[in-house]
Scaffold this motif. Structure first.
Motif, PDB file in Angstrom:
ATOM      1  N   VAL A  87       0.806  -0.906  -0.135  1.00  0.00           N
ATOM      2  CA  VAL A  87       0.269  -0.249  -0.145  1.00  0.00           C
ATOM      3  C   VAL A  87       1.068   1.445  -0.233  1.00  0.00           C
ATOM      4  N   LEU A  88       1.033   2.273  -0.984  1.00  0.00           N
ATOM      5  CA  LEU A  88       2.055   3.380  -1.202  1.00  0.00           C
ATOM      6  C   LEU A  88       0.632   4.545  -0.130  1.00  0.00           C
ATOM      7  N   ALA A  89       0.883   5.093   0.686  1.00  0.00           N
ATOM      8  CA  ALA A  89      -0.128   6.335   1.279  1.00  0.00           C
ATOM      9  C   ALA A  89       0.735   7.335   1.465  1.00  0.00           C
ATOM     10  N   LYS A  90      -0.294   8.574   1.515  1.00  0.00           N
ATOM     11  CA  LYS A  90       0.731   9.145   2.245  1.00  0.00           C
ATOM     12  C   LYS A  90       0.037  11.227   2.933  1.00  0.00           C
ATOM     13  N   MET A  91       0.297  11.634   3.015  1.00  0.00           N
ATOM     14  CA  MET A  91      -0.523  13.085   4.381  1.00  0.00           C
ATOM     15  C   MET A  91      -0.816  14.234   2.971  1.00  0.00           C
ATOM     16  N   GLU A  92      -1.784  14.613   3.099  1.00  0.00           N
ATOM     17  CA  GLU A  92      -2.415  15.635   1.589  1.00  0.00           C
ATOM     18  C   GLU A  92      -1.876  17.097   2.377  1.00  0.00           C
ATOM     19  N   GLU A  93      -1.367  18.064   1.977  1.00  0.00           N
ATOM     20  CA  GLU A  93      -0.364  18.641   2.294  1.00  0.00           C
ATOM     21  C   GLU A  93      -1.679  20.379   2.151  1.00  0.00           C
ATOM     22  N   ASP A  94      -2.454  20.014   0.877  1.00  0.00           N
ATOM     23  CA  ASP A  94      -3.227  20.708   0.777  1.00  0.00           C
ATOM     24  C   ASP A  94      -3.518  21.614   1.488  1.00  0.00           C
ATOM     25  N   ASP A  95      -4.166  21.243   2.796  1.00  0.00           N
ATOM     26  CA  ASP A  95      -5.604  21.384   4.250  1.00  0.00           C
ATOM     27  C   ASP A  95      -5.162  21.257   5.462  1.00  0.00           C
ATOM     28  N   ALA A  96      -4.059  22.232   5.637  1.00  0.00           N
ATOM     29  CA  ALA A  96      -3.815  22.349   6.745  1.00  0.00           C
ATOM     30  C   ALA A  96      -4.420  22.359   8.133  1.00  0.00           C
ATOM     31  N   GLU A  97      -5.239  22.876   7.980  1.00  0.00           N
ATOM     32  CA  GLU A  97      -6.887  22.992   9.040  1.00  0.00           C
ATOM     33  C   GLU A  97      -7.252  22.132   9.378  1.00  0.00           C
ATOM     34  N   SER A  98      -7.660  20.692   8.423  1.00  0.00           N
ATOM     35  CA  SER A  98      -7.914  19.205   8.502  1.00  0.00           C
ATOM     36  C   SER A  98      -6.842  18.394   7.679  1.00  0.00           C
ATOM     37  N   PRO A  99      -5.484  18.307   8.628  1.00  0.00           N
ATOM     38  CA  PRO A  99      -4.676  16.746   7.948  1.00  0.00           C
ATOM     39  C   PRO A  99      -5.666  15.873   7.835  1.00  0.00           C
ATOM     40  N   HIS A 100      -4.852  15.412   6.458  1.00  0.00           N
ATOM     41  CA  HIS A 100      -5.616  13.634   6.458  1.00  0.00           C
ATOM     42  C   HIS A 100      -4.698  12.840   5.229  1.00  0.00           C
ATOM     43  N   GLY A 101      -5.054  11.673   5.475  1.00  0.00           N
ATOM     44  CA  GLY A 101      -4.039  10.874   5.040  1.00  0.00           C
ATOM     45  C   GLY A 101      -4.350  10.681   3.189  1.00  0.00           C
TER      46      GLY A 101
END
Length: 310
Positions: A87-101
């Protein structure tokens, strides 16, 4: 590098008197280890991707994930240390207020499917997102026609459809945008819902002031009702008084008209029969006037008698 666990049965134990793998029904071909990926696993992950999926990536894309978020990518290896799933996963960096993977890619070789490997890979990566990166939710995209993957995400892992991306893939096929909320995300949603509900309430009404605000309103309603009742009562009385006054005046007018008619009739009858004013004046007036005339005659008669006797 992290905690590894096995897809079927415990890991083999080697040593004097061990006798190979232990555990009921365990064998070297069925045991798969789930562990965090390393840089040495990137070629095996790419090979698995080429065998299973039409969406393929350059090696630099794998490096980008492993160097930026080394805790998130997970691999499944067999007893020969061959990668049979990842599984290849990451953390999205476009929304600092709502961190999500975000799950970039998930694949399991056909020879090792139906063993729950995909679910364990996903769960291992999502646990790291929630515990290490404090994520509120995780998102992914799945092809509209991939019913097996959709069933895995929706029924086994608890994902829900958030949106539909039209023409998301290179062949213009649509994709489901799916999300799974973590504990932090659920708590934030509940807090936002309560805050919105509190803002929607009237500003003048605060917590615990509902009864105090209701009483003046009820009192004002009762006062209005009483005022209306009194107004109706006054109108009815005025109407009755007006009707009563009108009836009295009408009766008086009728009585006067009736009296005039009766006196006119008596005068006509008196003229016809040659009667005097006594008959035309009415019964009471006639009787009094006649008595006065008789008394006057008697006096005159008495005076003449006394004179004659003298």
């Amino acid at each position: 590098a992290g905690l590894a666990f096995w897809a079927r049965g415990p890991p083999p134990v080697h040593g004097p008197g061990a006798g190979g793998a232990v555990g009921a029904g365990a064998d070297d071909d069925s045991m798969v280890c789930i562990r965090p990926a390393t840089v040495d696993d990137l070629y095996g992950m790419q090979a698995c991707n080429l065998c299973c999926l039409p969406e393929n990536y350059h090696m630099k894309y794998y490096f980008y994930h492993i160097l930026s978020w080394p805790q998130l990518p997970q691999v499944a290896v067999d007893h020969n240390n061959k990668i049979v799933g990842y599984v290849l996963a990451k953390m999205e960096e476009d929304d600092a207020e709502s961190p999500h993977g975000h799950i970039t890619s998930l694949a399991v070789l056909r020879t090792h499917r139906k063993l729950g490997i995909a679910s364990k890979l996903m769960q291992a990566s999502m646990n790291v997102m929630e515990e290490t990166f404090d994520a509120e939710y995780v998102s992914l995209h799945v092809r509209y026609t991939n019913r097996a993957a959709f069933t895995l995400y929706s029924q086994t892992l608890g994902f829900e459809i958030h949106d539909i991306e039209k023409g998301y893939y290179a062949d213009k096929e649509d994709a489901y945008d799916m999300r799974k909320m973590f504990a932090k995300g659920l708590a934030k949603q509940e807090a936002d819902r309560l805050k919105k509900k509190k803002v929607d309430r009237p500003l003048a009404v605060k917590d615990g002031d509902d009864d105090a605000s209701k009483k003046p309103a009820e009192d004002s309603k009762e006062e209005k009702k009483d005022d209306k009742k009194e107004e109706k009562k006054d109108d009815a009385e005025a109407k009755e008084d007006g009707e009563a006054g009108g009836d009295a005046e009408a009766k008086k007018k009728n009585k006067r008209k009736k009296g005039k008619k009766e006196s006119a009739c008596r005068r006509r009858v008196a003229r016809a029969h040659g009667l005097g004013a006594c008959a035309a004046a009415g019964p009471r007036k006639a009787s009094s006037s006649c008595a006065a005339s008789r008394l006057a005659g008697q006096r005159r008669w008495g005076d003449g008698t006394r004179e004659g006797s003298k």
